[in-house]
Design a protein around this motif. Structure first.
Motif, PDB file in Angstrom:
ATOM      1  N   ILE A  68       0.545  -1.300  -0.064  1.00  0.00           N
ATOM      2  CA  ILE A  68       0.063  -0.035  -0.118  1.00  0.00           C
ATOM      3  C   ILE A  68       0.914   1.342  -0.118  1.00  0.00           C
ATOM      4  CG2 ILE A  68      -0.100  -0.072   2.441  1.00  0.00           C
ATOM      5  CD1 ILE A  68      -2.933   0.835   2.164  1.00  0.00           C
ATOM      6  N   SER A  69       0.374   2.385  -0.897  1.00  0.00           N
ATOM      7  CA  SER A  69       1.041   3.762  -1.121  1.00  0.00           C
ATOM      8  C   SER A  69       0.008   4.476  -0.427  1.00  0.00           C
ATOM      9  CB  SER A  69       2.056   3.543  -2.018  1.00  0.00           C
ATOM     10  OG  SER A  69       2.179   2.813  -2.522  1.00  0.00           O
ATOM     11  N   PHE A  70       0.791   5.603   0.007  1.00  0.00           N
ATOM     12  CA  PHE A  70       0.323   6.968   0.661  1.00  0.00           C
ATOM     13  C   PHE A  70       0.875   8.024   0.355  1.00  0.00           C
ATOM     14  CE2 PHE A  70      -0.707   3.673   3.588  1.00  0.00           C
ATOM     15  CZ  PHE A  70      -2.256   3.883   3.916  1.00  0.00           C
ATOM     16  N   GLY A  71       0.096   8.906  -0.075  1.00  0.00           N
ATOM     17  CA  GLY A  71       0.315  10.874   0.331  1.00  0.00           C
ATOM     18  C   GLY A  71      -0.229  11.342   1.141  1.00  0.00           C
ATOM     19  N   VAL A  72      -0.234  12.182   1.964  1.00  0.00           N
ATOM     20  CA  VAL A  72      -0.158  12.949   3.095  1.00  0.00           C
ATOM     21  C   VAL A  72       0.310  14.110   2.595  1.00  0.00           C
ATOM     22  CG1 VAL A  72      -0.299  13.138   5.739  1.00  0.00           C
ATOM     23  CG2 VAL A  72      -0.490  10.530   4.813  1.00  0.00           C
ATOM     24  N   SER A  73      -1.581  15.087   3.342  1.00  0.00           N
ATOM     25  CA  SER A  73      -0.577  16.987   2.933  1.00  0.00           C
ATOM     26  C   SER A  73      -2.214  17.437   4.378  1.00  0.00           C
ATOM     27  CB  SER A  73      -0.367  16.639   1.823  1.00  0.00           C
ATOM     28  OG  SER A  73      -0.730  18.098   1.498  1.00  0.00           O
ATOM     29  N   GLN A  74      -1.567  18.672   4.548  1.00  0.00           N
ATOM     30  CA  GLN A  74      -2.935  18.750   5.370  1.00  0.00           C
ATOM     31  C   GLN A  74      -3.364  20.427   4.624  1.00  0.00           C
ATOM     32  OE1 GLN A  74      -1.638  19.045   9.599  1.00  0.00           O
ATOM     33  NE2 GLN A  74      -2.531  21.484   9.606  1.00  0.00           N
ATOM     34  N   ARG A 101       6.903   1.790  -4.355  1.00  0.00           N
ATOM     35  CA  ARG A 101       5.030   1.354  -3.847  1.00  0.00           C
ATOM     36  C   ARG A 101       5.444   0.780  -2.229  1.00  0.00           C
ATOM     37  NH1 ARG A 101       1.186   0.246  -7.104  1.00  0.00           N
ATOM     38  NH2 ARG A 101       2.178   0.176  -9.847  1.00  0.00           N
ATOM     39  N   ASN A 102       4.335   0.748  -1.398  1.00  0.00           N
ATOM     40  CA  ASN A 102       4.779   0.610  -0.090  1.00  0.00           C
ATOM     41  C   ASN A 102       5.547   1.305   0.458  1.00  0.00           C
ATOM     42  OD1 ASN A 102       3.777  -1.293   1.691  1.00  0.00           O
ATOM     43  ND2 ASN A 102       6.004  -2.500   1.796  1.00  0.00           N
ATOM     44  N   ARG A 103       5.329   3.105   0.097  1.00  0.00           N
ATOM     45  CA  ARG A 103       5.888   3.891   0.865  1.00  0.00           C
ATOM     46  C   ARG A 103       4.511   4.923   1.178  1.00  0.00           C
ATOM     47  NH1 ARG A 103      11.388   3.289  -0.059  1.00  0.00           N
ATOM     48  NH2 ARG A 103      11.645   1.913  -2.260  1.00  0.00           N
ATOM     49  N   LEU A 104       5.344   5.534   1.961  1.00  0.00           N
ATOM     50  CA  LEU A 104       4.673   6.937   2.268  1.00  0.00           C
ATOM     51  C   LEU A 104       5.361   7.797   2.121  1.00  0.00           C
ATOM     52  CD1 LEU A 104       1.791   8.281   4.317  1.00  0.00           C
ATOM     53  CD2 LEU A 104       4.190   7.743   6.745  1.00  0.00           C
ATOM     54  N   THR A 105       4.357   9.292   1.932  1.00  0.00           N
ATOM     55  CA  THR A 105       5.283  11.010   1.515  1.00  0.00           C
ATOM     56  C   THR A 105       4.191  11.362   1.850  1.00  0.00           C
ATOM     57  OG1 THR A 105       5.597   9.480  -0.761  1.00  0.00           O
ATOM     58  CG2 THR A 105       5.144  11.919  -0.319  1.00  0.00           C
ATOM     59  N   VAL A 106       4.926  12.273   2.818  1.00  0.00           N
ATOM     60  CA  VAL A 106       4.683  13.471   4.157  1.00  0.00           C
ATOM     61  C   VAL A 106       4.667  14.689   3.530  1.00  0.00           C
ATOM     62  CG1 VAL A 106       4.050  14.265   5.812  1.00  0.00           C
ATOM     63  CG2 VAL A 106       3.152  11.809   5.568  1.00  0.00           C
ATOM     64  N   GLU A 107       3.841  15.549   2.801  1.00  0.00           N
ATOM     65  CA  GLU A 107       4.594  17.298   2.644  1.00  0.00           C
ATOM     66  C   GLU A 107       5.645  16.878   1.552  1.00  0.00           C
ATOM     67  OE1 GLU A 107       2.011  19.550   2.781  1.00  0.00           O
ATOM     68  OE2 GLU A 107       1.039  18.928   4.723  1.00  0.00           O
ATOM     69  N   GLY A 108       5.442  15.686   0.494  1.00  0.00           N
ATOM     70  CA  GLY A 108       7.008  15.447  -0.068  1.00  0.00           C
ATOM     71  C   GLY A 108       7.851  14.979   0.322  1.00  0.00           C
ATOM     72  N   ILE A 109       8.153  14.607   1.892  1.00  0.00           N
ATOM     73  CA  ILE A 109       9.207  13.673   1.892  1.00  0.00           C
ATOM     74  C   ILE A 109       8.277  12.351   1.921  1.00  0.00           C
ATOM     75  CG2 ILE A 109      11.017  12.467   4.100  1.00  0.00           C
ATOM     76  CD1 ILE A 109      10.264  15.990   4.156  1.00  0.00           C
ATOM     77  N   THR A 110       9.466  10.703   1.255  1.00  0.00           N
ATOM     78  CA  THR A 110       9.089   9.969   1.314  1.00  0.00           C
ATOM     79  C   THR A 110       9.529   9.210   2.340  1.00  0.00           C
ATOM     80  OG1 THR A 110       8.733  10.046  -1.095  1.00  0.00           O
ATOM     81  CG2 THR A 110       9.067   8.215  -0.679  1.00  0.00           C
ATOM     82  N   TYR A 111       9.194   8.218   2.694  1.00  0.00           N
ATOM     83  CA  TYR A 111       9.878   6.560   3.864  1.00  0.00           C
ATOM     84  C   TYR A 111       9.036   5.857   3.229  1.00  0.00           C
ATOM     85  CZ  TYR A 111       9.291  11.096   6.610  1.00  0.00           C
ATOM     86  OH  TYR A 111       9.112  12.407   7.628  1.00  0.00           O
ATOM     87  N   ASP A 112      10.404   4.921   3.427  1.00  0.00           N
ATOM     88  CA  ASP A 112       9.842   3.559   2.997  1.00  0.00           C
ATOM     89  C   ASP A 112       9.323   3.052   4.759  1.00  0.00           C
ATOM     90  OD1 ASP A 112      10.278   1.032   3.486  1.00  0.00           O
ATOM     91  OD2 ASP A 112      11.499   0.810   1.769  1.00  0.00           O
ATOM     92  N   PHE A 113       8.065   1.987   5.002  1.00  0.00           N
ATOM     93  CA  PHE A 113       7.387   1.679   5.480  1.00  0.00           C
ATOM     94  C   PHE A 113       8.689   1.010   6.805  1.00  0.00           C
ATOM     95  CE2 PHE A 113       3.180   2.686   3.855  1.00  0.00           C
ATOM     96  CZ  PHE A 113       3.539   3.527   4.786  1.00  0.00           C
ATOM     97  N   ASP A 114       9.520   0.243   5.849  1.00  0.00           N
ATOM     98  CA  ASP A 114      10.679  -0.858   7.028  1.00  0.00           C
ATOM     99  C   ASP A 114      11.229  -0.161   7.640  1.00  0.00           C
ATOM    100  OD1 ASP A 114       9.077  -2.936   5.624  1.00  0.00           O
ATOM    101  OD2 ASP A 114      10.394  -2.672   4.398  1.00  0.00           O
ATOM    102  N   ASP A 115      11.584   1.850   6.941  1.00  0.00           N
ATOM    103  CA  ASP A 115      12.392   2.106   8.244  1.00  0.00           C
ATOM    104  C   ASP A 115      11.451   2.750   9.302  1.00  0.00           C
ATOM    105  OD1 ASP A 115      14.648   1.725   5.752  1.00  0.00           O
ATOM    106  OD2 ASP A 115      14.244   3.666   5.372  1.00  0.00           O
ATOM    107  N   LEU A 116      10.825   3.503   8.993  1.00  0.00           N
ATOM    108  CA  LEU A 116       9.964   3.641  10.258  1.00  0.00           C
ATOM    109  C   LEU A 116       9.605   2.879  10.827  1.00  0.00           C
ATOM    110  CD1 LEU A 116       6.672   5.135   8.262  1.00  0.00           C
ATOM    111  CD2 LEU A 116       8.876   6.746   9.290  1.00  0.00           C
ATOM    112  N   GLU A 117       9.286   2.014  10.830  1.00  0.00           N
ATOM    113  CA  GLU A 117       9.389   0.686  12.156  1.00  0.00           C
ATOM    114  C   GLU A 117      10.596   1.051  12.477  1.00  0.00           C
ATOM    115  OE1 GLU A 117       7.841  -2.877  10.899  1.00  0.00           O
ATOM    116  OE2 GLU A 117       5.637  -1.757   9.442  1.00  0.00           O
ATOM    117  N   ASN A 118      11.422   0.616  11.897  1.00  0.00           N
ATOM    118  CA  ASN A 118      13.120   0.729  12.947  1.00  0.00           C
ATOM    119  C   ASN A 118      13.337   1.876  13.535  1.00  0.00           C
ATOM    120  OD1 ASN A 118      13.378  -1.763  11.786  1.00  0.00           O
ATOM    121  ND2 ASN A 118      14.153  -1.211   9.716  1.00  0.00           N
TER     122      ASN A 118
END
Length: 119
Positions: A68-74, A101-118
């Motif tokens: 799953i991939s996400f894009g997030v903004s306020q 894919r399988n990533r999260l981009t928040v206000e233009g910054i992309t994160y790998d979910f595996d990195d967030l969990e660590n």
């Protein structure tokens, strides 16, 4: 799609995230979190993703793994209407997909979910 929608709605209800899920076209969903900043949404989205990964779908005896991939903004003061916010979120969603894919981009910054969990 039903599995994803049901799982996400159930998790948001059980954890009282104040999120509302809407289906938007083919395989895209929109989640609206009221009263939350984008940073508040990162752990919620990570938990939603992890629940989906840990609740695989079996179809005709075959396990279907979900990414799953996400894009997030306020909502921003400069946004004139919903389209301004939606176009930005859509751009971030495709940034997540294009970055692997399988990533999260928040206000233009992309994160790998595996990195967030660590972290």
């Amino acid at each position: 799609m039903k599995h994803v929608a049901h799982t996400m709605e159930r998790e948001m209800f059980l954890t009282d995230t104040k999120g509302q899920l809407f289906r938007f076209g083919g395989e895209e969903f929109i989640i609206v979190f009221r009263g939350k900043k984008t940073a508040d949404c990162i752990p919620i989205i990570t938990d939603l993703r992890n629940t989906l990964v840990n609740t695989p779908l079996f179809l005709n005896g075959e396990r279907l793994d979900i990414t799953i991939s996400f894009g997030v903004s306020q909502l921003k003061k400069k946004d004139l209407d919903f389209d301004d916010l939606f176009n930005r979120v859509d751009q971030y969603l495709y940034q997540s997909k294009n970055d692997g894919r399988n990533r999260l981009t928040v206000e233009g910054i992309t994160y790998d979910f595996d990195d967030l969990e660590n972290k």
